[in-house]
Design an enzyme around this catalytic site. Structure first.
Site, short mmCIF file in Angstrom:
data_model
loop_
_atom_site.label_atom_id
_atom_site.label_comp_id
_atom_site.label_asym_id
_atom_site.label_seq_id
_atom_site.Cartn_x
_atom_site.Cartn_y
_atom_site.Cartn_z
N ASP A 67 2.59 4.97 -0.52
CA ASP A 67 1.89 6.39 -0.12
C ASP A 67 2.32 7.65 -1.18
OD1 ASP A 67 1.83 6.46 3.12
OD2 ASP A 67 3.46 6.96 3.46
N ARG A 78 11.86 5.12 3.09
CA ARG A 78 11.92 6.11 3.22
C ARG A 78 12.57 6.49 4.38
NH1 ARG A 78 6.25 8.86 1.96
NH2 ARG A 78 7.09 10.76 2.27
N ARG A 107 0.87 -1.35 0.69
CA ARG A 107 -0.04 0.21 -0.08
C ARG A 107 0.83 1.75 0.24
NH1 ARG A 107 -3.30 -1.45 5.06
NH2 ARG A 107 -1.90 -2.08 5.26
#
Lengths: 251, 251
Positions: free
Chosen positions: A52, A198, A50
């Site tokens: 971002d 990230r 999923r």
């Protein structure tokens, strides 16, 4: 009821992430609308990663069950691409094994993060490369990366508290100097918590520019404190590259 | 008066070509406006390759003369990038030798053309790759390409009649299968006439898909007839890669 697998790619720039959200343009929303146009009824999908808002995918996997089992798979692929336009590409449509679920059947996810260290950004790739515009100590970043490999509680690198546990098994974290192109960071794990890639890339960037001390890597990891990592790399440099399944997932 | 050299890159998608045109957004227009903002007076530039609308550049060279000789070159580069935004990158600003002219001093130009033969386009690179969505006979294309090498009258591949002559010396025309990425066509010549690379790529595409007969290559070339080539490849797959000078062009 037959289960189908979609392999898709998308440019995440124009979407509020993969997951459907009321009133927002999302990849899932566009995809399920297109599926509903071509197939009968409402189609509910499951997804491997999923991603971002702003994150891209070249090897995303989606699955859905549907009671029709006689449609032409390549025709569906072409039909979906015709509806979806250039930001989302359906690379393949296939019949999956019974019980296949893109999310729960996945055993690993692999991400690529691109960093441009040159003074001026490349205008052609600016949409999927993070331009930092400064030299980074890639050797030091690689040494720190090795400490993160293996099974750990990655709480320091999860931007929100996971439902169950923040223990993940990181199988690859490799930094490769680009051959005339951007620097590549490759990360593969059984699964990633929220913004984990990230956060790891942001941390490695802080190491590479001399802002964070490489000697602290074990304590940063052990702290399980979301405040321990100062920098989260921006979404546009990140691409979901591939998803692995124990079985091919094809019927 | 000192002469300066700019090395620039741009995403041509949003421009009506390189060359200034009244009322249209062009790379030259943006660049000269930015130079005029940072330097005194009107700045007139010369360019190595006047790329068409939609064509990109990663190694374009621009020159201009200016009577100020004490400005900080890297500060000018950063200043220009600040004004120009992400579609145009100034990679370098340098002091050139006396009499250097980006256009007339250039001895060769090199272009890259990218072709995606896979069924569905890659959404991340769709802005600079021509998605043809079908297999091409790259070996046959390579054989035909060899016939075009050397000095010829390329009138069949010039979309408008050149001012003087359509004789050019084509030094490289190579087709490389992409390693997981798009197919690359590399073309280098002393100079190219209008839309010559795109006409050559369009012709090679027609060869590769079996539309044109490879046995006709010599007669197509000899005809010097602009009607002899049916297909001109679209601009967005084309990137000006590099420009060569006998001397480095730096003072």
């Amino acid at each position: 009821m037959p289960t189908y697998r979609l392999d898709i790619a998308y440019d995440g720039s124009g979407f509020s992430g993969y997951a459907r959200q009321s009133g927002l343009r999302t990849v899932q929303g566009e995809l399920e609308t297109a599926l509903g146009t071509l197939l009968s009824g409402t189609v509910a999908t499951s997804v491997a990663g999923r991603t971002d808002a702003g994150v891209h995918a070249l090897g995303q996997v989606v699955s859905f069950a549907h009671d029709v089992d006689d449609f032409d798979l390549d025709r569906l692929r072409r039909g979906l691409n015709g509806i979806l336009g250039p930001e989302i590409s359906v690379l393949g449509v296939s019949l999956a094994t019974d019980g296949f679920d893109a999310r729960f059947s996945a055993t690993w996810r692999r991400y690529r993060y691109l960093i441009d260290t040159s003074p001026a950004p490349n205008p052609l790739t600016r949409g999927h490369v993070w331009h930092v515009g400064r030299a980074l100590a890639l050797d030091v970043m690689s040494e720190v990366a090795e400490h993160l490999l293996g099974e750990h509680d990655f709480g320091s690198f999860c931007r929100s508290v996971p439902e169950k546990s923040s223990v993940r098994r990181l199988d690859e974290l490799a930094i490769r100097e680009g051959d005339g192109g951007p620097t590549e960071v490759w990360a593969q794990a059984n699964a990633f918590c929220h913004q984990m890639v990230r956060s790891i890339v942001g941390y490695l960037y802080d190491i590479g520019r001399g802002f964070s001390d490489p000697a602290d890597v074990e304590s940063v990891l052990a702290s399980r404190d979301r405040g321990a990592v100062a920098t989260v790399a921006p979404p546009h440099g990140l691409t979901l590259w591939a998803v692995g399944y124990d079985e091919v997932g094809l019927a």
